[in-house]
Design a protein around this motif. Structure first.
Motif, mmCIF file in Angstrom:
data_model
loop_
_atom_site.group_PDB
_atom_site.id
_atom_site.type_symbol
_atom_site.label_atom_id
_atom_site.label_comp_id
_atom_site.label_asym_id
_atom_site.label_seq_id
_atom_site.Cartn_x
_atom_site.Cartn_y
_atom_site.Cartn_z
ATOM 1 N N GLU A 111 -2.748 2.892 6.519
ATOM 2 C CA GLU A 111 -2.487 3.211 7.924
ATOM 3 C C GLU A 111 -3.573 2.636 8.833
ATOM 4 O O GLU A 111 -3.281 2.090 9.907
ATOM 5 C CB GLU A 111 -2.369 4.720 8.099
ATOM 6 N N ALA A 112 -4.826 2.743 8.404
ATOM 7 C CA ALA A 112 -5.933 2.241 9.217
ATOM 8 C C ALA A 112 -5.885 0.721 9.345
ATOM 9 O O ALA A 112 -6.062 0.171 10.438
ATOM 10 C CB ALA A 112 -7.264 2.688 8.619
ATOM 11 N N LEU A 113 -5.668 0.022 8.238
ATOM 12 C CA LEU A 113 -5.655 -1.441 8.283
ATOM 13 C C LEU A 113 -4.464 -1.965 9.081
ATOM 14 O O LEU A 113 -4.582 -2.968 9.801
ATOM 15 C CB LEU A 113 -5.631 -2.012 6.862
ATOM 16 N N THR A 114 -3.342 -1.303 8.963
ATOM 17 C CA THR A 114 -2.170 -1.731 9.718
ATOM 18 C C THR A 114 -2.403 -1.554 11.207
ATOM 19 O O THR A 114 -2.088 -2.438 12.014
ATOM 20 C CB THR A 114 -0.935 -0.929 9.274
ATOM 21 N N ARG A 115 -3.008 -0.425 11.585
ATOM 22 C CA ARG A 115 -3.177 -0.110 13.006
ATOM 23 C C ARG A 115 -4.310 -0.908 13.634
ATOM 24 O O ARG A 115 -4.145 -1.466 14.726
ATOM 25 C CB ARG A 115 -3.457 1.392 13.169
ATOM 26 N N VAL A 116 -5.464 -0.990 12.968
ATOM 27 C CA VAL A 116 -6.650 -1.579 13.589
ATOM 28 C C VAL A 116 -6.777 -3.075 13.303
ATOM 29 O O VAL A 116 -7.225 -3.843 14.162
ATOM 30 C CB VAL A 116 -7.913 -0.830 13.125
ATOM 31 N N CYS A 117 -6.392 -3.490 12.106
ATOM 32 C CA CYS A 117 -6.572 -4.889 11.717
ATOM 33 C C CYS A 117 -5.309 -5.728 11.878
ATOM 34 O O CYS A 117 -5.361 -6.954 11.774
ATOM 35 C CB CYS A 117 -7.055 -4.972 10.274
ATOM 36 N N GLY A 118 -4.165 -5.067 12.091
ATOM 37 C CA GLY A 118 -2.925 -5.802 12.291
ATOM 38 C C GLY A 118 -2.419 -6.508 11.061
ATOM 39 O O GLY A 118 -1.695 -7.507 11.173
ATOM 40 N N VAL A 119 -2.773 -6.022 9.877
ATOM 41 C CA VAL A 119 -2.282 -6.629 8.638
ATOM 42 C C VAL A 119 -1.245 -5.695 8.005
ATOM 43 O O VAL A 119 -1.431 -4.475 8.001
ATOM 44 C CB VAL A 119 -3.430 -6.913 7.646
ATOM 45 N N PRO A 120 -0.156 -6.239 7.476
ATOM 46 C CA PRO A 120 0.891 -5.405 6.868
ATOM 47 C C PRO A 120 0.490 -4.940 5.472
ATOM 48 O O PRO A 120 0.947 -5.478 4.456
ATOM 49 C CB PRO A 120 2.107 -6.327 6.832
ATOM 50 N N ALA A 121 -0.376 -3.954 5.409
ATOM 51 C CA ALA A 121 -0.898 -3.471 4.132
ATOM 52 C C ALA A 121 0.130 -2.606 3.414
ATOM 53 O O ALA A 121 1.009 -1.991 4.020
ATOM 54 C CB ALA A 121 -2.176 -2.666 4.368
ATOM 55 N N GLY A 122 0.010 -2.548 2.097
ATOM 56 C CA GLY A 122 0.856 -1.700 1.272
ATOM 57 C C GLY A 122 0.112 -1.318 0.014
ATOM 58 O O GLY A 122 -1.031 -1.756 -0.213
ATOM 59 N N LEU A 123 0.751 -0.506 -0.835
ATOM 60 C CA LEU A 123 0.093 0.019 -2.026
ATOM 61 C C LEU A 123 0.777 -0.431 -3.305
ATOM 62 O O LEU A 123 2.004 -0.400 -3.406
ATOM 63 C CB LEU A 123 0.092 1.547 -1.988
ATOM 64 N N LYS A 124 -0.024 -0.832 -4.266
ATOM 65 C CA LYS A 124 0.436 -0.951 -5.648
ATOM 66 C C LYS A 124 0.031 0.334 -6.343
ATOM 67 O O LYS A 124 -1.147 0.725 -6.275
ATOM 68 C CB LYS A 124 -0.191 -2.160 -6.352
ATOM 69 N N TRP A 125 0.985 0.998 -6.989
ATOM 70 C CA TRP A 125 0.700 2.288 -7.610
ATOM 71 C C TRP A 125 -0.464 2.151 -8.589
ATOM 72 O O TRP A 125 -0.541 1.177 -9.327
ATOM 73 C CB TRP A 125 1.940 2.805 -8.359
ATOM 74 N N PRO A 126 -1.414 3.126 -8.566
ATOM 75 C CA PRO A 126 -1.391 4.309 -7.712
ATOM 76 C C PRO A 126 -2.066 4.132 -6.359
ATOM 77 O O PRO A 126 -1.660 4.747 -5.393
ATOM 78 C CB PRO A 126 -2.128 5.352 -8.549
ATOM 79 N N ASN A 127 -3.140 3.294 -6.288
ATOM 80 C CA ASN A 127 -3.881 3.278 -5.031
ATOM 81 C C ASN A 127 -4.571 1.948 -4.732
ATOM 82 O O ASN A 127 -5.562 1.929 -3.998
ATOM 83 C CB ASN A 127 -4.921 4.415 -4.999
ATOM 84 N N ASP A 128 -4.076 0.851 -5.277
ATOM 85 C CA ASP A 128 -4.607 -0.454 -4.901
ATOM 86 C C ASP A 128 -3.978 -0.865 -3.575
ATOM 87 O O ASP A 128 -2.741 -0.908 -3.454
ATOM 88 C CB ASP A 128 -4.281 -1.513 -5.954
#
Length: 294
Positions: A111-128
């Motif tokens: 959420e932080a990287l998407t909002r502040v850095c403008g990058v479409p971040a996502g997760l590889k299970w469990p937390n990468d």
């Protein structure tokens, strides 16, 4: 004389961070400390937890020389090129639900990287935390996704042998060039084309998002549905719908389609022989999207 020599990589500003995160009517955390160098912020806070340190202490290091990741992997970044941060938590929640803490942290960073850095971040299970590197001629989200951040949560037993605290740490690659990254599958916010590479800005955003998610989870008694963390995690999880291999200690890899994440945070795999198996640990490899099977 300045205590640092790389003008492009200034140290974290503890006073400004403390003002933003620990002061005011609704502080995110109780206290924040910044050190120039340490072996492991997680190990340091685990020792503080055993000595009785209250919840809410944040420790950040400009250089972490002996960081640890999941499955015992080592992690190190050049001085002041990334973020190495740990938070001491004492969740008043059934320890059976503490398994959500690393997933919760992953969502907060996304959420932080998407909002502040403008990058479409996502997760590889469990937390990468994965972000795409831009590819000429393609939309940003179509770039090859690589790991920019990892999360490690370690339980610290209490005096009575029960769970006393959890130390939640994350390492985030911010300013590294390709030759400064530890493995070919890693990336940095610089390589991902982030809108900001200011470590103070990124750290504030991550810690604020983590505080919000953690409080909601605690207020809900650790319930992943009531707190909203379960649906938020499933929305951010890039593993779902993928054909995967899960490498587990002491057994053959588990292969199938990642169908879901259950209420314990376990990855549910529809195996090739028709079974559904939930795993709480393992190293996941994305083979290809399930829809691409032929």
């Amino acid at each position: 004389m300045s205590q640092w020599t790389d003008l492009g990589r200034p140290p974290l500003r503890r006073t400004a961070l403390a003002r933003a995160l620990t002061e005011g009517p609704d502080p995110a955390w109780r206290a924040i400390e910044v050190v120039a160098r340490t072996g492991s912020t997680n190990a340091d806070l685990a020792a503080r937890a055993r000595a009785g340190e209250p919840e809410g202490l944040v420790l950040a290091a400009d250089h972490q020389a002996a960081g640890r990741g999941r499955l015992g992997r080592e992690w190190e970044a050049p001085p002041r090129a990334g973020l190495a941060v740990s938070v001491l938590l004492r969740p008043p929640v059934d320890p059976a639900r503490w398994s959500w803490l690393p997933l919760l942290a992953g969502v907060a960073v996304v959420e932080a990287l998407t909002r502040v850095c403008g990058v479409p971040a996502g997760l590889k299970w469990p937390n990468d935390v994965l972000v795409p590197e831009p590819v000429r001629g393609r939309a940003p989200e179509q770039g090859e996704r690589r790991k920019v951040c990892g999360v490690l949560v370690e339980a610290v037993p209490g005096a009575d042998g029960g769970p006393g605290a959890a130390v939640l740490g994350f390492g985030l690659n911010v300013d590294q060039d390709r030759n400064e990254l530890p493995v070919p599958t890693a990336t940095s916010l610089r390589l991902a084309g982030a809108a900001t590479l200011d470590r103070d800005t990124v750290l504030r955003a991550c810690l604020r998002a983590l505080a919000v998610r953690y409080r909601r989870w605690v207020d809900a008694g650790g319930d992943p549905r009531t707190s909203g963390i379960a649906p938020a995690y499933r929305e951010a999880c890039l593993t779902l719908g993928q054909e995967v291999e899960v490498h587990l200690p002491g057994r053959e890899p588990l292969r199938g389609v990642a169908e879901g994440v259950d209420d314990d945070g376990r990855l549910v795999i529809a195996t090739q022989d028709g079974r559904r198996e939930a795993t709480a640990a393992g190293d996941v490899v994305h083979v290809r999207p399930a829809a691409a099977r032929g």
